[in-house]
Write an enzyme that holds these catalytic residues in place. Structure first.
Site, PDB file in Angstrom:
ATOM      1  N   GLU A  49       0.865  -1.179   0.000  1.00  0.00           N
ATOM      2  CA  GLU A  49       0.000   0.000   0.000  1.00  0.00           C
ATOM      3  C   GLU A  49       0.897   1.222   0.000  1.00  0.00           C
ATOM      4  OE1 GLU A  49      -4.072  -1.622   2.199  1.00  0.00           O
ATOM      5  OE2 GLU A  49      -2.956   0.004   3.126  1.00  0.00           O
ATOM      6  N   ASP A  60      -5.560  10.329   9.538  1.00  0.00           N
ATOM      7  CA  ASP A  60      -4.268   9.814   9.969  1.00  0.00           C
ATOM      8  C   ASP A  60      -3.813  10.421  11.281  1.00  0.00           C
ATOM      9  OD1 ASP A  60      -3.236   7.931   7.946  1.00  0.00           O
ATOM     10  OD2 ASP A  60      -3.600   9.628   6.597  1.00  0.00           O
TER      11      ASP A  60
END
Lengths: 267, 443
Positions: A49, A60
Site C-alpha cells: 500500500e 491519519d
C-alpha cells in the site's frame, strides 16, 4: 486476472496470510520509495500500500501526518507517485500495488484520466479513505472500467447494512479498520476483531485485511490467525522517521520489522 | 481510447488548456445530467429544496469521511431531524435564544453611515450584541441541546478567530459538559484574548501544530478526536461546512438571523430590502441571513470573501472568487488548492475568514446564480472597521468589516430609497490588538 486476486489465490493454496506494508510515497524523499518497495517485497511483503501524500490527512495520526509533510516538502504529487509505481514495475511485475490516499488529488486529476494513468503505471487497487461507497459510484465505475480494484474501509461502527453496501462496491479485498480512531492508534482487541470479521464474512467472500494497531510480530501473528491479510503502516513509518533520511538504514529497519512480522504470521 | 485523447484529437483541448478544460467539462456534465434540485433556476422555490437526503446541494456537499464516521453521522442526522420538529426541543431552544443569548438582535438603521455613503439606506443586523459577541452562539446553543438529548458528556470544536470556540465553551460550561477546543498555533498567537476566555470558561484549548496551523488544521484535528472518541463525544462544527448533516443543521440554527431580519425590516420600513450583504469564511452568518430570503427574488444577495493582499497576489482566502471545486473536510465545495489537489495556505487579516473552503450551499448558490460572491481586501476591511467605529460608535469584527466594506461600494450605486441589510456578525473587541499592531501601536 487482477494481481490482487492472483496474490490471494496463491497464498490460499499455501495456507498463508498476506502481509501488506504501508509507506507514504516520497517519505522522507522521493529517491527512497522504489528501492524501499523492492526491499519490502524481499522481506516478505505480498502487497504494497503506497500512500499518496495529502495536505490534510484527516484520518491519519501524527506519524503518518508527518510522513505526508516530509513528502510534500519535496512536492510529491499524485503524478509523481504513479511514476514511482511505473519504475517499480520495471523490475517487479507480480507484487500488487494499492494506492492509498484522499480523494482530492484524484478529483483534481479527473477520475477517468486518473484511472487510465494508474493502470498504465501498473497500479492494481485504489483506496481513497474519505470516499464512502455512497459517494463513490463515479470513481468505482472509472476504476472498474480499467480493471482496477476499488478497495474500501470497514469500521467497528459499520452495521450489517453498510457491510453489504461496501462489499458490493469493493473488489480485490476489503480493509477492516480494527480500532475507532486514526492510524497509529493503539489497543488492538483481537477478540473483538475476530467477532467483527465473522460478521463481515457473512456478507462477502472477498479477502478481509485488518489494519490499525499492528506494530510487531506478536500483533501481526494474532491478526493473521483471524484475517486474510495484515496491514502495517504507522509502525513502519515510525522506523522511517527514526532513520533520519539514511536510505540504507531505512531499508534495513523496515525489512527487519517485516521479516519479524512474516515469521510471526507463518508460524 | 481514453476520453481525453479523443478530445485532444478533436481539437476540443490542447496541451495548454487541457487540465482546466477537462475539469470544467467534468463539472458541467455533472450539472447538466442531474435533475432536481441541481438545475434549478433563480426564481424557483429554493427554501426547503436542498440539500437532498444524502446532503447534496447540486454537486456540492455530501459525506466524504472515513467509514468509522458514517454511522455516527447518520445517528446525528436522525436525531437532528427528529428534534427539529419536536415541540419541547424547539421551546427550549427558543427560550435559551431569548433569555440567554438576548434575541431577537436589533435591526438598526445606520443613519450617519448612510448619509456618509450617500446612497441606499443601510440597516445593520446586530449579531454583535448577542451573548459572547457574535452570531456563533445561535448554533452552539442548538447543537449543545442536541448533545444533551443524545446523552453525550464531552463537547469538542474547532475554532479560527476563537469566536466559535468561546461560544462552544460558553454553552458547555452552562450545561456542565467537558469541553475541548482545537485551535491552530498561529491563531492562538493572534487571538490571545479569546484563548484566555475559553480557558476561563473551563475549556481545554489544544494547540494544533500540523499543516498551516490555522482553522483548517484545527478542523482536521477535531475530526481525529471525534473518530477516536465517538461514543461519548459530540462535535460542534462552527460553520456550514463539513459532512452532511452539518451544513444543513448549522444553517437551520443560524437562519434565525434572516427570519428576524425579514420580519424586522417589514415592520420598520414596510417592505423587503433590495440587497443583503454578509461576509463569507465558511459562511454560517451569511447563510443564516440569506436563507429566509432565497425565495424573495427581488432581493439581491452578496457574499463577501476575504481578498487578503488582493486576489491577484495569491495571498487571500476567496475560494468562491478565485478557487475551484474539490473535496475537503467531508464535503465537495470550492477550495483553494494547487494543480496537484493539495490545499494551499490562505491569508486574511481576519482569522475567522482565513479558511480555504466554503460551505457547499454557497458553492451551489453561486453556480445557480442566486447569490453573487465578491472579495474585499485587508486594507478595505480595515478602512470600514474605522469608519463604522467613528461614525456609528460600533466597533465591528474584522470579519464583519469585509461585509461593511462591500456596502461602501454598493450603497453609492443605489437610490436613496433603496435598502441594504448588512449582517454585523460580530463585535470587534477581539480584534483590537490586531488592528493596533497593524498601526504600530502597542496596547
Amino acid at each position: 486476472m487482477s494481481r490482487i486476486k492472483n496474490c490471494f489465490d496463491k497464498l490460499k493454496t499455501k495456507n498463508r496470510k498476506a502481509l501488506i506494508p504501508y509507506v507514504t510515497a516520497g517519505d522522507p524523499d522521493p529517491g527512497i520509495t522504489v528501492p524501499l518497495m523492492h526491499a519490502m517485497v524481499s522481506a516478505g511483503a505480498d502487497i504494497i500500500e503506497l500512500g499518496v501524500p495529502f495536505s490534510d490527512p484527516m484520518a491519519d495520526g501524527p506519524v503518518i501526518q508527518r510522513a505526508a509533510e516530509r513528502a510534500l516538502a519535496h512536492h510529491v504529487s499524485l503524478r509523481d507517485v504513479l511514476a514511482m509505481v511505473a519504475e517499480f514495475r520495471q523490475q517487479d511485475n507480480a507484487t500488487p500495488v494499492v494506492l492509498m490516499g484522499y480523494l482530492n488529488p484524484v478529483e483534481v486529476m479527473g477520475y477517468a484520466v486518473f484511472a487510465e494513468a494508474a493502470i498504465q503505471a501498473g497500479v492494481d487497487g485504489v483506496l481513497t479513505v474519505d470516499l464512502p461507497p455512497e459517494e463513490a459510484d463515479e470513481l468505482v465505475a472509472a476504476l472498474k472500467s480499467q480493471q482496477l480494484d476499488p478497495i474500501f474501509l470497514l469500521a467497528p461502527t459499520s452495521d450489517d447494512e453498510r457491510i453489504k453496501l461496501i462489499c458490493a462496491a469493493a473488489s480485490g479485498y476489503v480493509y477492516y479498520v480494527a480500532v475507532k480512531g486514526v492510524t497509529g492508534a493503539g489497543n488492538l482487541d483481537v477478540r473483538a476483531v475476530a467477532d467483527k470479521l465473522a460478521q463481515i464474512r457473512k456478507h462477502t467472500d472477498l479477502p478481509v485485511g485488518v489494519g490499525f494497531g499492528i506494530k510487531d510480530a506478536e500483533s501481526a501473528a494474532a491478526i493473521a490467525a483471524v484475517a486474510d491479510a495484515v496491514v502495517a503502516g504507522s509502525a513502519l513509518v515510525q522506523k522511517i522517521e527514526q532513520a533520519a533520511a539514511q536510505h540504507d538504514r531505512i531499508k534495513t529497519e523496515i525489512a527487519g520489522l517485516l521479516m519479524q512480522m512474516r515469521a510471526g504470521m507463518d508460524v | 481510447m481514453p476520453e481525453w485523447v479523443c478530445l485532444l484529437k478533436a481539437g476540443v483541448i490542447n496541451a495548454k488548456n487541457a487540465k482546466k478544460k477537462l475539469f470544467c467539462m467534468k463539472y458541467e456534465s455533472k450539472v447538466a445530467n442531474v435533475s432536481q434540485p441541481e438545475n434549478m433556476k433563480v426564481g424557483d422555490k429554493l427554501i426547503g429544496q436542498a440539500p437532498d437526503d444524502r446532503g447534496h446541494f447540486g454537486i456540492y456537499g455530501g459525506k466524504f469521511v472515513a467509514e468509522t464516521l458514517m454511522v455516527p453521522l447518520q445517528e446525528l442526522q436522525d436525531a437532528y431531524e427528529q428534534y427539529l420538529t419536536d415541540p419541547d426541543f424547539i421551546a427550549e431552544l427558543d427560550a435559551d435564544l431569548q433569555n440567554y443569548v438576548g434575541r431577537p438582535s436589533p435591526l438598526y438603521l445606520a443613519e450617519g453611515w448612510t448619509r456618509y455613503l450617500g446612497g441606499a439606506q443601510i440597516y445593520l443586523k446586530r449579531e454583535d450584541l448577542n451573548h459572547t459577541g457574535a452570531h456563533k452562539v445561535n448554533n452552539t446553543i442548538g447543537q449543545a441541546l442536541l448533545a444533551k438529548r443524545l446523552g453525550k458528556t464531552r463537547i469538542i470544536a474547532e475554532t479560527g478567530a476563537g469566536q466559535h470556540g468561546v461560544a462552544t465553551a460558553t454553552v458547555a460550561a452552562r450545561l456542565g459538559l467537558k469541553c475541548v477546543i482545537y485551535m491552530g498555533a498561529v491563531d492562538i498567537a493572534r487571538q490571545a484574548i479569546n484563548v484566555y476566555r475559553m480557558k476561563l470558561l473551563g475549556a481545554e484549548v489544544v494547540s494544533v501544530d500540523s499543516g498551516s496551523k490555522t482553522l483548517k488544521d484545527a478542523l482536521n484535528e477535531a475530526m481525529r478526536d471525534w473518530v477516536t472518541n465517538i461514543d461519548d463525544t459530540f462535535y460542534i462544527i462552527g460553520t456550514v461546512a463539513g459532512p452532511h448533516p452539518y451544513p444543513a443543521m448549522v444553517r437551520d440554527f443560524q437562519a434565525i438571523i434572516g427570519r428576524e431580519a425579514r420580519q424586522q425590516i417589514q415592520q420598520q420600513a414596510g417592505r423587503l430590502p433590495d440587497a443583503l450583504i454578509a461576509c463569507v469564511g465558511g459562511g454560517s452568518n451569511a447563510i443564516g441571513l440569506f436563507y429566509p430570503f432565497l425565495d424573495d427574488k427581488e432581493v439581491t444577495i452578496h457574499g463577501v470573501e476575504a481578498a487578503g493582499d488582493g486576489l491577484d497576489s495569491g495571498r487571500h482566502a476567496a475560494p468562491l472568487c478565485a478557487g475551484r471545486p474539490g473535496v475537503l473536510h467531508g464535503n465537495r465545495t470550492y477550495l483553494m488548492e494547487d494543480d496537484d489537489g493539495q490545499i494551499i495556505e490562505t491569508h486574511s487579516v481576519s482569522a475567522g475568514l482565513d479558511y480555504p473552503g466554503v460551505g457547499p450551499e454557497h458553492a451551489w448558490l453561486k453556480d445557480i446564480g442566486r447569490a453573487e460572491y465578491v472579495a474585499i481586501n485587508d486594507d478595505e476591511a480595515l478602512q470600514a472597521f474605522h469608519d463604522l467605529t467613528r461614525i456609528e460608535g460600533i466597533i465591528p469584527a474584522l470579519e464583519s468589516s469585509h461585509a461593511l466594506a462591500y456596502a461602501t461600494k454598493l450603497a453609492p450605486t443605489m437610490d436613496k430609497d433603496q435598502i441594504i441589510i448588512v449582517n454585523l456578525s460580530g463585535r470587534g473587541d477581539k480584534d483590537i490588538h490586531t488592528v493596533a499592531a497593524l498601526e504600530g501601536i502597542e496596547v
